[in-house]
Scaffold this motif. Structure first.
Motif, short mmCIF file in Angstrom:
data_model
loop_
_atom_site.label_atom_id
_atom_site.label_comp_id
_atom_site.label_asym_id
_atom_site.label_seq_id
_atom_site.Cartn_x
_atom_site.Cartn_y
_atom_site.Cartn_z
N SER A 51 0.86 -1.18 0.00
CA SER A 51 0.00 0.00 0.00
C SER A 51 0.89 1.23 0.00
CB SER A 51 -0.90 0.01 1.24
OG SER A 51 -0.14 0.27 2.41
N ILE A 52 0.31 2.40 0.18
CA ILE A 52 1.14 3.60 0.26
C ILE A 52 1.92 3.63 1.57
CG2 ILE A 52 -0.32 4.94 -1.30
CD1 ILE A 52 -1.42 6.39 1.20
N HIS A 53 1.51 2.79 2.55
CA HIS A 53 2.17 2.77 3.86
C HIS A 53 3.19 1.66 4.02
CE1 HIS A 53 -0.71 5.75 5.07
NE2 HIS A 53 -1.70 4.95 4.73
N VAL A 54 3.05 0.59 3.24
CA VAL A 54 3.92 -0.58 3.44
C VAL A 54 4.02 -1.36 2.14
CG1 VAL A 54 2.01 -2.08 4.20
CG2 VAL A 54 4.33 -2.58 4.95
N ASN A 55 5.17 -1.97 1.93
CA ASN A 55 5.36 -2.93 0.85
C ASN A 55 6.31 -3.98 1.40
OD1 ASN A 55 5.37 -4.27 -1.56
ND2 ASN A 55 6.88 -2.95 -2.52
N ALA A 56 5.73 -5.00 2.04
CA ALA A 56 6.58 -5.95 2.75
C ALA A 56 5.85 -7.27 2.98
CB ALA A 56 6.97 -5.36 4.11
N TRP A 57 6.66 -8.29 3.18
CA TRP A 57 6.15 -9.56 3.67
C TRP A 57 5.98 -9.43 5.17
CZ3 TRP A 57 4.00 -13.49 1.30
CH2 TRP A 57 4.23 -13.64 -0.07
N LEU A 58 4.81 -9.78 5.66
CA LEU A 58 4.54 -9.81 7.10
C LEU A 58 4.71 -11.26 7.52
CD1 LEU A 58 1.35 -7.56 6.92
CD2 LEU A 58 3.74 -6.85 7.24
N LEU A 65 -0.68 -8.63 12.81
CA LEU A 65 -1.55 -7.90 13.72
C LEU A 65 -1.16 -6.43 13.80
CD1 LEU A 65 -1.90 -10.59 16.51
CD2 LEU A 65 -3.64 -9.91 14.83
N GLY A 66 0.13 -6.13 13.65
CA GLY A 66 0.59 -4.74 13.60
C GLY A 66 0.02 -4.01 12.40
N ARG A 67 -0.04 -4.69 11.25
CA ARG A 67 -0.63 -4.08 10.05
C ARG A 67 -2.10 -3.78 10.28
NH1 ARG A 67 0.87 -0.91 7.32
NH2 ARG A 67 -1.15 0.01 7.29
N LEU A 68 -2.81 -4.71 10.92
CA LEU A 68 -4.21 -4.49 11.23
C LEU A 68 -4.37 -3.26 12.13
CD1 LEU A 68 -7.18 -5.55 11.08
CD2 LEU A 68 -6.67 -6.75 13.22
N GLY A 69 -3.55 -3.18 13.16
CA GLY A 69 -3.59 -2.02 14.06
C GLY A 69 -3.30 -0.72 13.34
N ASP A 70 -2.34 -0.76 12.42
CA ASP A 70 -2.01 0.44 11.64
C ASP A 70 -3.18 0.86 10.75
OD1 ASP A 70 0.50 0.42 12.79
OD2 ASP A 70 1.51 -0.42 11.02
N ILE A 133 -3.73 -14.15 1.45
CA ILE A 133 -2.28 -14.34 1.51
C ILE A 133 -1.53 -13.09 1.08
CG2 ILE A 133 -2.44 -16.84 1.22
CD1 ILE A 133 -1.54 -16.35 -1.75
N GLY A 134 -2.25 -12.13 0.51
CA GLY A 134 -1.63 -10.89 0.11
C GLY A 134 -2.67 -9.87 -0.28
N PHE A 135 -2.31 -8.60 -0.11
CA PHE A 135 -3.22 -7.55 -0.57
C PHE A 135 -2.43 -6.34 -1.04
CE2 PHE A 135 -2.77 -6.30 3.87
CZ PHE A 135 -2.70 -4.92 3.80
N ALA A 136 -3.05 -5.60 -1.92
CA ALA A 136 -2.52 -4.33 -2.40
C ALA A 136 -3.67 -3.33 -2.33
CB ALA A 136 -2.00 -4.45 -3.83
N SER A 137 -3.36 -2.10 -1.93
CA SER A 137 -4.43 -1.10 -1.83
C SER A 137 -3.90 0.27 -2.18
CB SER A 137 -5.03 -1.09 -0.43
OG SER A 137 -4.06 -0.67 0.52
N ALA A 138 -4.85 1.14 -2.53
CA ALA A 138 -4.51 2.52 -2.86
C ALA A 138 -5.72 3.40 -2.56
CB ALA A 138 -4.14 2.65 -4.34
N PRO A 139 -5.48 4.60 -2.04
CA PRO A 139 -6.60 5.53 -1.85
C PRO A 139 -7.19 5.91 -3.21
CG PRO A 139 -4.53 6.45 -0.98
CD PRO A 139 -4.21 5.16 -1.65
N THR A 140 -8.48 6.19 -3.23
CA THR A 140 -9.14 6.58 -4.47
C THR A 140 -10.34 7.45 -4.16
OG1 THR A 140 -10.03 5.80 -6.57
CG2 THR A 140 -10.65 4.56 -4.61
N ALA A 141 -10.76 8.21 -5.12
CA ALA A 141 -12.02 8.95 -5.04
C ALA A 141 -13.03 8.36 -6.01
CB ALA A 141 -11.78 10.43 -5.35
N LYS A 142 -12.60 7.37 -6.77
CA LYS A 142 -13.43 6.79 -7.82
C LYS A 142 -14.38 5.74 -7.27
CE LYS A 142 -10.07 8.01 -11.23
NZ LYS A 142 -9.08 7.62 -12.20
N SER A 143 -15.40 5.42 -8.06
CA SER A 143 -16.41 4.46 -7.65
C SER A 143 -16.43 3.21 -8.51
CB SER A 143 -17.80 5.12 -7.70
OG SER A 143 -17.86 6.18 -6.78
N SER A 144 -15.49 3.10 -9.44
CA SER A 144 -15.46 1.96 -10.35
C SER A 144 -14.06 1.35 -10.37
CB SER A 144 -15.84 2.42 -11.76
OG SER A 144 -15.45 1.47 -12.71
N LEU A 145 -13.99 0.05 -10.18
CA LEU A 145 -12.69 -0.63 -10.28
C LEU A 145 -12.09 -0.44 -11.65
CD1 LEU A 145 -13.64 -3.91 -8.40
CD2 LEU A 145 -11.93 -2.23 -7.65
#
Length: 152
Positions: A51-58, A65-70, A133-145
Protein backbone atom coordinates in the motif's frame (compact mmCIF):
# COMPACT_ATOMS: atom_id res chain seq x y z
CA UNK A 1 -7.55 -19.56 -15.71
CA UNK A 2 -9.86 -22.44 -14.88
CA UNK A 3 -13.53 -21.70 -15.45
CA UNK A 4 -15.97 -22.01 -12.61
CA UNK A 5 -18.94 -23.12 -14.73
CA UNK A 6 -21.40 -23.49 -11.87
CA UNK A 7 -20.02 -20.51 -9.97
CA UNK A 8 -19.56 -22.63 -6.84
CA UNK A 9 -16.08 -21.41 -5.94
CA UNK A 10 -17.00 -17.80 -6.71
CA UNK A 11 -20.03 -18.12 -4.41
CA UNK A 12 -17.87 -19.76 -1.75
CA UNK A 13 -15.22 -17.01 -1.89
CA UNK A 14 -17.83 -14.23 -1.96
CA UNK A 15 -19.69 -15.68 1.00
CA UNK A 16 -16.49 -16.13 3.01
CA UNK A 17 -15.15 -12.69 2.10
CA UNK A 18 -18.24 -10.48 2.27
CA UNK A 19 -20.37 -12.34 4.84
CA UNK A 20 -17.63 -13.43 7.26
CA UNK A 21 -14.33 -11.59 6.72
CA UNK A 22 -15.73 -8.09 6.15
CA UNK A 23 -18.04 -8.11 9.22
CA UNK A 24 -15.17 -9.40 11.37
CA UNK A 25 -12.75 -6.72 10.06
CA UNK A 26 -15.40 -4.03 10.67
CA UNK A 27 -16.20 -5.28 14.15
CA UNK A 28 -12.56 -5.38 15.19
CA UNK A 29 -12.11 -1.89 13.73
CA UNK A 30 -15.06 -0.25 15.44
CA UNK A 31 -14.81 -1.94 18.84
CA UNK A 32 -11.78 -2.06 21.06
CA UNK A 33 -13.41 -4.96 22.92
CA UNK A 34 -12.96 -7.40 19.99
CA UNK A 35 -9.79 -9.47 20.00
CA UNK A 36 -7.64 -8.42 17.00
CA UNK A 37 -6.30 -12.01 16.80
CA UNK A 38 -9.65 -12.98 15.27
CA UNK A 39 -8.30 -11.57 11.98
CA UNK A 40 -5.93 -14.55 11.86
CA UNK A 41 -8.98 -16.63 10.86
CA UNK A 42 -8.83 -14.60 7.60
CA UNK A 43 -5.31 -13.20 7.17
CA UNK A 44 -2.56 -15.74 6.57
CA UNK A 45 0.84 -15.70 8.22
CA UNK A 46 2.95 -14.95 6.25
CA UNK A 47 1.08 -12.38 4.18
CA UNK A 48 2.26 -9.76 1.70
CA UNK A 49 0.99 -6.19 2.08
CA UNK A 50 1.47 -3.46 -0.52
CA UNK A 51 0.00 0.00 0.00
CA UNK A 52 1.14 3.60 0.26
CA UNK A 53 2.17 2.77 3.86
CA UNK A 54 3.92 -0.58 3.44
CA UNK A 55 5.36 -2.93 0.85
CA UNK A 56 6.58 -5.95 2.75
CA UNK A 57 6.15 -9.56 3.67
CA UNK A 58 4.54 -9.81 7.10
CA UNK A 59 6.25 -12.93 8.36
CA UNK A 60 4.92 -13.25 11.92
CA UNK A 61 1.60 -12.98 13.74
CA UNK A 62 2.96 -9.85 15.42
CA UNK A 63 3.67 -8.22 12.04
CA UNK A 64 0.26 -9.18 10.62
CA UNK A 65 -1.55 -7.90 13.72
CA UNK A 66 0.59 -4.74 13.60
CA UNK A 67 -0.63 -4.08 10.05
CA UNK A 68 -4.21 -4.49 11.23
CA UNK A 69 -3.59 -2.02 14.06
CA UNK A 70 -2.01 0.44 11.64
CA UNK A 71 -5.15 0.21 9.47
CA UNK A 72 -7.63 0.51 12.35
CA UNK A 73 -6.01 3.14 14.57
CA UNK A 74 -6.62 6.20 12.32
CA UNK A 75 -10.10 4.93 11.44
CA UNK A 76 -11.06 4.57 15.11
CA UNK A 77 -9.85 8.07 15.89
CA UNK A 78 -12.00 9.37 13.00
CA UNK A 79 -15.13 7.64 14.34
CA UNK A 80 -15.15 4.54 12.14
CA UNK A 81 -18.38 2.52 12.26
CA UNK A 82 -18.65 0.43 9.07
CA UNK A 83 -17.48 -0.16 5.51
CA UNK A 84 -19.64 0.14 2.41
CA UNK A 85 -18.78 -1.90 -0.66
CA UNK A 86 -18.78 0.53 -3.61
CA UNK A 87 -17.66 -1.90 -6.33
CA UNK A 88 -16.36 -5.46 -6.35
CA UNK A 89 -15.06 -8.21 -8.60
CA UNK A 90 -14.15 -11.81 -7.77
CA UNK A 91 -11.94 -13.97 -9.97
CA UNK A 92 -11.42 -17.70 -9.52
CA UNK A 93 -8.07 -19.05 -10.73
CA UNK A 94 -8.78 -22.65 -9.73
CA UNK A 95 -10.62 -24.49 -6.95
CA UNK A 96 -8.01 -23.36 -4.42
CA UNK A 97 -7.18 -19.78 -5.42
CA UNK A 98 -8.85 -16.57 -6.40
CA UNK A 99 -8.87 -12.85 -5.88
CA UNK A 100 -11.26 -10.15 -4.77
CA UNK A 101 -10.98 -6.57 -5.95
CA UNK A 102 -13.09 -4.09 -4.04
CA UNK A 103 -13.60 -0.42 -3.39
CA UNK A 104 -14.19 0.17 0.32
CA UNK A 105 -15.89 3.30 1.62
CA UNK A 106 -14.99 3.45 5.30
CA UNK A 107 -17.63 5.47 7.14
CA UNK A 108 -18.79 6.95 10.44
CA UNK A 109 -22.18 6.13 12.04
CA UNK A 110 -23.85 8.91 10.02
CA UNK A 111 -22.45 7.32 6.81
CA UNK A 112 -20.02 10.19 6.12
CA UNK A 113 -16.95 8.82 4.43
CA UNK A 114 -13.63 8.75 6.28
CA UNK A 115 -11.68 7.25 3.39
CA UNK A 116 -12.14 5.36 0.16
CA UNK A 117 -9.74 2.55 -0.72
CA UNK A 118 -9.36 0.33 -3.76
CA UNK A 119 -8.00 -3.04 -2.69
CA UNK A 120 -6.91 -6.30 -4.30
CA UNK A 121 -6.86 -9.48 -2.18
CA UNK A 122 -5.16 -12.73 -3.17
CA UNK A 123 -7.03 -15.63 -1.56
CA UNK A 124 -5.99 -19.27 -1.19
CA UNK A 125 -7.74 -22.29 0.24
CA UNK A 126 -5.57 -23.64 3.05
CA UNK A 127 -5.88 -26.53 5.49
CA UNK A 128 -7.67 -24.02 7.74
CA UNK A 129 -10.04 -22.73 5.05
CA UNK A 130 -9.81 -19.62 2.88
CA UNK A 131 -7.09 -17.13 3.81
CA UNK A 132 -5.93 -13.80 2.42
CA UNK A 133 -2.28 -14.34 1.51
CA UNK A 134 -1.63 -10.89 0.11
CA UNK A 135 -3.22 -7.55 -0.57
CA UNK A 136 -2.52 -4.33 -2.40
CA UNK A 137 -4.43 -1.10 -1.83
CA UNK A 138 -4.51 2.52 -2.86
CA UNK A 139 -6.60 5.53 -1.85
CA UNK A 140 -9.14 6.58 -4.47
CA UNK A 141 -12.02 8.95 -5.04
CA UNK A 142 -13.43 6.79 -7.82
CA UNK A 143 -16.41 4.46 -7.65
CA UNK A 144 -15.46 1.96 -10.35
CA UNK A 145 -12.69 -0.63 -10.28
CA UNK A 146 -12.42 -0.32 -14.03
CA UNK A 147 -11.56 3.37 -13.60
CA UNK A 148 -8.85 2.63 -11.01
CA UNK A 149 -6.67 -0.33 -11.95
CA UNK A 150 -4.19 0.03 -14.77
CA UNK A 151 -4.48 -2.84 -17.25
CA UNK A 152 -2.80 -3.81 -20.48
Amino acid sequence: MQTDAEGGVIREINQWFFEHYLPTWQSIGNSESRNPKEILDYWNVPMHAASIHVNAWLLTEKAVLGRLGDDHEPLRSAGYAHTNVVDRRTVVYNDNAGSVDVIWSRCRHDNTEIERIAAHFEIDRTGNGWRIIGFASAPTAKSSLQAIWRES
